[in-house]
Design an enzyme around this catalytic site. Structure first.
Site, short mmCIF file in Angstrom:
data_model
loop_
_atom_site.label_atom_id
_atom_site.label_comp_id
_atom_site.label_asym_id
_atom_site.label_seq_id
_atom_site.Cartn_x
_atom_site.Cartn_y
_atom_site.Cartn_z
N ASP A 35 23.79 11.21 7.51
CA ASP A 35 23.21 9.93 7.93
C ASP A 35 24.26 9.00 8.55
OD1 ASP A 35 20.97 10.93 6.87
OD2 ASP A 35 20.78 9.49 5.22
N ALA A 36 25.46 9.03 7.99
CA ALA A 36 26.50 8.10 8.46
C ALA A 36 26.84 8.35 9.93
CB ALA A 36 27.75 8.24 7.61
N ASP A 39 24.07 7.04 12.06
CA ASP A 39 24.18 5.58 12.18
C ASP A 39 25.25 5.19 13.20
OD1 ASP A 39 22.27 5.41 10.25
OD2 ASP A 39 23.67 4.97 8.61
N GLU A 115 -4.83 23.54 5.93
CA GLU A 115 -3.69 22.63 5.80
C GLU A 115 -4.00 21.53 4.80
OE1 GLU A 115 -3.81 21.94 10.00
OE2 GLU A 115 -4.55 19.89 9.74
N LYS A 117 -4.87 18.13 3.10
CA LYS A 117 -5.52 16.89 3.50
C LYS A 117 -4.66 15.76 2.97
CE LYS A 117 -10.01 14.62 3.75
NZ LYS A 117 -9.56 13.25 3.49
N ARG A 138 -8.13 4.31 13.12
CA ARG A 138 -9.40 4.97 13.32
C ARG A 138 -10.55 3.96 13.37
NH1 ARG A 138 -12.92 7.08 9.25
NH2 ARG A 138 -14.33 8.62 10.11
N LYS A 316 -12.03 19.08 -1.44
CA LYS A 316 -11.30 18.07 -2.21
C LYS A 316 -10.75 18.64 -3.52
CE LYS A 316 -11.74 14.08 -0.07
NZ LYS A 316 -12.52 13.10 -0.69
N CYS A 413 2.11 -3.24 -40.02
CA CYS A 413 2.72 -3.78 -41.24
C CYS A 413 2.56 -5.29 -41.39
CB CYS A 413 4.20 -3.41 -41.31
SG CYS A 413 5.22 -4.32 -40.14
S1 IVH Z 1 -8.75 16.81 10.78
C1 IVH Z 1 -12.92 15.83 13.14
N1 IVH Z 1 -6.79 17.24 9.17
O1 IVH Z 1 -9.35 13.01 6.63
C2 IVH Z 1 -12.03 15.27 12.10
N2 IVH Z 1 -8.02 15.24 8.88
O2 IVH Z 1 -12.28 12.87 6.20
C3 IVH Z 1 -10.65 15.85 12.20
N3 IVH Z 1 -7.17 13.82 7.09
O3 IVH Z 1 -10.05 10.50 8.89
C4 IVH Z 1 -9.81 15.46 11.06
N4 IVH Z 1 -5.51 15.10 6.49
O4 IVH Z 1 -7.63 10.80 8.35
C5 IVH Z 1 -7.77 16.40 9.50
N5 IVH Z 1 -4.97 17.77 7.84
C6 IVH Z 1 -5.95 16.92 8.18
C7 IVH Z 1 -6.15 15.72 7.50
C8 IVH Z 1 -7.21 14.89 7.89
C9 IVH Z 1 -6.13 13.96 6.27
C10 IVH Z 1 -8.08 12.64 7.07
C11 IVH Z 1 -8.28 12.02 8.41
C12 IVH Z 1 -9.75 11.81 8.58
C13 IVH Z 1 -10.28 12.15 7.23
C14 IVH Z 1 -11.60 12.84 7.40
#
Ligand code: IVH
Length: 672
Positions: A35-36, A39, A115, A117, A138, A316, A413
């Site tokens: 890092d230094a 910087d 991937e 969420k 969004r 989820k 107590c």
């Molecule tokens: S794909 C057509 N990928 O989840 C929608 N969304 O419930 C494409 N989110 O508003 C979204 N991780 O903010 C996608 N790996 C991921 C995500 C992701 C988080 C959120 C995103 C979206 C919400 C949808």
């Protein structure tokens, strides 16, 4: 002054280096330089730009913060709406999703890009000719807010794309997040400033991005991962989501490296379970897995229903936060006497288990949350962490419930409770008398560095207290061998042995005895100082707070702990019983300053000495009025270095602290 070409070239080169190292750091997660050094390069660029302001460009890495605070955010229309995802909560819903997609496409098997969420805030980044020109939230999916100047402060988001081959217009969509460590750091900062804490990383990320003053956003540890595209001008791009992610990464956009292409519902579920196990060890919060049909032509065929694509699904994880009713607040007294308020909750399923209790930590925390009995509260259980109440749903508060205060007397107590200035914890002042603290107090009393009663270990203390054979530490000295012999794993022989050890412990030292009493904030060093300074137990028990504070190293908090302990009748009774039982120590001659050659000196011993143990060395230092410390600082006067010294010796050297060998140390002690 017109800039010479040489300067222009240097500035370009520095920008390129900075962008490259940012890429290594944020995208590849593989930094090349410390890092230094980074910087240093940044500073050189800043200095040059200051001398030649004409050469500053908006995509220069120095220009992340710069804009003035806004009055309000302006609106941004998303040409391609930012949709949401359909949710699934069970394996069978994932199987149904896969089956429906296969039927629609009339194919045998589908590959999915799976991937994490991320639990943050969705964002759209617009790049024109590779330059970041707009960042937008969004919003409702069609209209969001223009947060360009905030987005520019996030180091993980490139101001300029790398390489070539990117479309003229490229809209990257992804999630702005805050890491778990960043979240802790941010809340520590908020705590220091006495401002509101964020309930979770998602709120912290969202709150940080929606700041009118970009300098505030810049001070927050935000990060970003891309997960898809929005508007893109005509170029031939690969036909798979996974390939696009790889391209984005080449162009300098961080994408999630946990992503995998998997086959069918089975592959999805395997991935889901793998990530669920890994969830707690990730640097950031995730709340599920997103499965996306990898092939774009298939995505197109599947299309959309309502506001969500048919080609993607959010699976989820069990929620880590739920709402429930705060039915009551009970108080538990811990083994140290600390009072912990515990929320009794209407049972609720959260984080995969049923939760009916959650800690409220202490009075400050209750005040911060303003939690009152009857409130609807938010309970969070993340991973193996004990459940916590993280917020109150104020809109659901009914009537005007009373504020909660921890009791003035111990619920176990009945002794009064104390909260020392500057401390968050409220303690029961009952000490040795309070049953909740008794076992712990007895264990501490018997421990090696206290009364050193060999054989009186934790398990035996538990048994003795549970069997009603001892209540306070004084009862230890009334134990008889025949009482002991009946206990579990206790033969006649070991019983006799223990009685002998108890007898032996009666010959002790005042400092050990003081330490053994387990007075809050009185450790071995303080106990030794008290003994040296006052000479007798009587004097210490008589001393008021002012008297106590004349002892070096004793401040108001420790002084208050000591007077509070001896002001308790029960504690005084226990002490007098102990003395009656025959506990005694050699008389201490209170030394005049002339006899305390080490008074005011701090000495650290490291490594092994030939002539004494480390504890003996410590005691010798204290006898002469000095302070024996465990760590070296600029306040240390001498570091005594024995065989195989640790890093303390190096530290002493770097701080310029005087180093003594064993011979010089003995001389200092007057032993040579
Ligand atoms: S794909 C057509 N990928 O989840 C929608 N969304 O419930 C494409 N989110 O508003 C979204 N991780 O903010 C996608 N790996 C991921 C995500 C992701 C988080 C959120 C995103 C979206 C919400 C949808």
């Amino acid at each position: 002054m017109a800039a010479p070409t040489k300067i222009k070239k240097r500035i370009e080169a520095l920008r390129e280096q900075i962008n490259y190292h940012n890429y290594r750091y944020y995208v590849l997660d593989d930094p090349e330089i410390p890092d230094a050094e980074f910087d240093r390069i940044m500073r050189e660029l800043q200095d040059l730009e200051q001398d030649y302001p004409d050469l500053i460009t908006t995509d220069s890495p120095t220009q992340r913060i710069g804009a003035e605070p806004l009055k309000k955010f302006s609106e941004v229309k998303h040409e391609i709406p930012m949709l949401s995802l359909a949710n699934a909560f069970s394996d069978s819903e994932v199987e149904d999703f896969d089956r429906r997609a296969r039927e629609r496409l009339d194919v045998k098997s589908i590959e999915y890009a799976a991937e994490p969420k991320l639990d943050g805030l969705a964002i759209s980044l617009m790049y024109e000719d590779g330059i970041l020109v707009r960042g937008a939230t969004r919003g409702d999916g069609w209209t969001g807010e223009d947060v360009t100047q905030n987005v520019r402060t996030i180091d993980a988001i490139p101001l300029r794309l790398r390489g070539k081959g990117y479309p003229k217009i490229l809209e990257v969509r992804g999630e702005v997040i805050i890491t778990k460590a960043g979240f802790e750091q941010l809340n520590d900062m908020q705590r220091e400033r006495n401002t509101k804490l964020f309930a979770n990383p998602r709120n912290a990320a969202a709150g940080s991005l929606r700041q009118l003053d970009p300098r505030v956003t810049a001070s927050r540890p935000l990060s970003f991962f891309g997960y898809g595209l929005g508007k893109v001008t005509n170029v031939k791009l690969p036909g798979r989501h996974s390939k696009i992610m790889a391209l984005l990464q080449e162009w300098g956009i961080p994408v999630n490296t946990e992503a995998h292409v998997v086959k069918g519902a089975e592959g999805c579920l395997d991935y889901y379970h793998q990530m669920q196990a890994k969830r707690n060890s990730l640097a950031y919060d995730i709340d599920g897995i997103v499965y996306k049909v990898d092939r774009f032509d298939w995505q197109e065929q599947l299309g959309f229903v309502a506001r969500a694509p048919r080609w993607a699904l959010a699976h989820k994880f069990p929620a880590q936060e739920e709402m429930t009713l705060l039915q009551a607040i009970d108080v538990q007294v811990g083994r140290t006497g600390a009072l912990t308020p515990v929320a009794r909750l209407e049972p609720v399923h959260v984080g995969g288990v049923t939760v009916s209790n959650a800690t409220l930590h202490n009075q400050d925390e209750i005040d911060r949350l303003d939690a009152r009995v009857g409130d609807t509260v938010i309970v969070r259980r993340a991973g193996d962490v004990i459940p916590q109440v993280v917020g109150v749903v104020m809109s659901r508060r009914k009537g005007r419930p009373r504020r909660y205060r921890l009791p003035d007397t111990c619920p176990v107590c009945g002794t009064h409770t104390v909260r020392l200035p500057g401390e968050a914890v409220t303690y029961c002042a009952g000490g040795l008398y309070c049953p909740a603290q008794r076992k712990q107090a007895i264990k501490h009393f018997a421990s090696r560095r206290a009364m050193d009663i060999e054989g009186l270990g934790d398990k035996l203390v538990d048994q003795l207290v549970d069997a009603g054979l001892i209540e306070t530490v004084a009862d230890v000295y009334a134990l008889e061998a025949k009482q002991l012999a009946g206990l579990e794993r206790m033969g006649e022989k070991s019983a006799t042995k223990l009685i002998r050890a108890i007898e032996k412990s009666k010959h002790t030292a005042l400092a050990r005895f003081l330490y053994a009493l387990g007075i809050h904030n009185v450790g071995e060093t303080t106990a030794q100082s008290l003994a040296n300074y006052f000479g007798t137990l009587e004097n210490i028990m008589k001393a008021d707070e002012d008297d106590l504070m004349t002892v070096p190293d004793i401040g108001p908090v420790v002084a208050k702990s000591i007077t509070s302990f001896f002001s308790q009748k029960h504690n005084r009774e226990v002490v007098s019983k102990l003395l009656q039982a025959g506990i005694a120590w050699p008389k201490i001659k209170v030394k005049a300053d002339a006899e305390l050659p080490l008074k005011g000196r701090t000495i650290v011993v490291t490594g092994t000495l030939a002539s004494m143990t480390r504890d003996e060395a410590k005691a010798a230092v204290q006898m002469l009025g000095g302070k024996a410390s465990g760590s070296v600082s600029s306040k240390t006067d001498y570091v005594v270095v024995g065989e195989n010294p640790g890093s303390k010796a190096d530290k002493a050297e770097s701080l310029g602290v005087e180093i003594l060998d064993e011979g010089s140390f003995l001389k200092l002690l007057g032993k040579k």
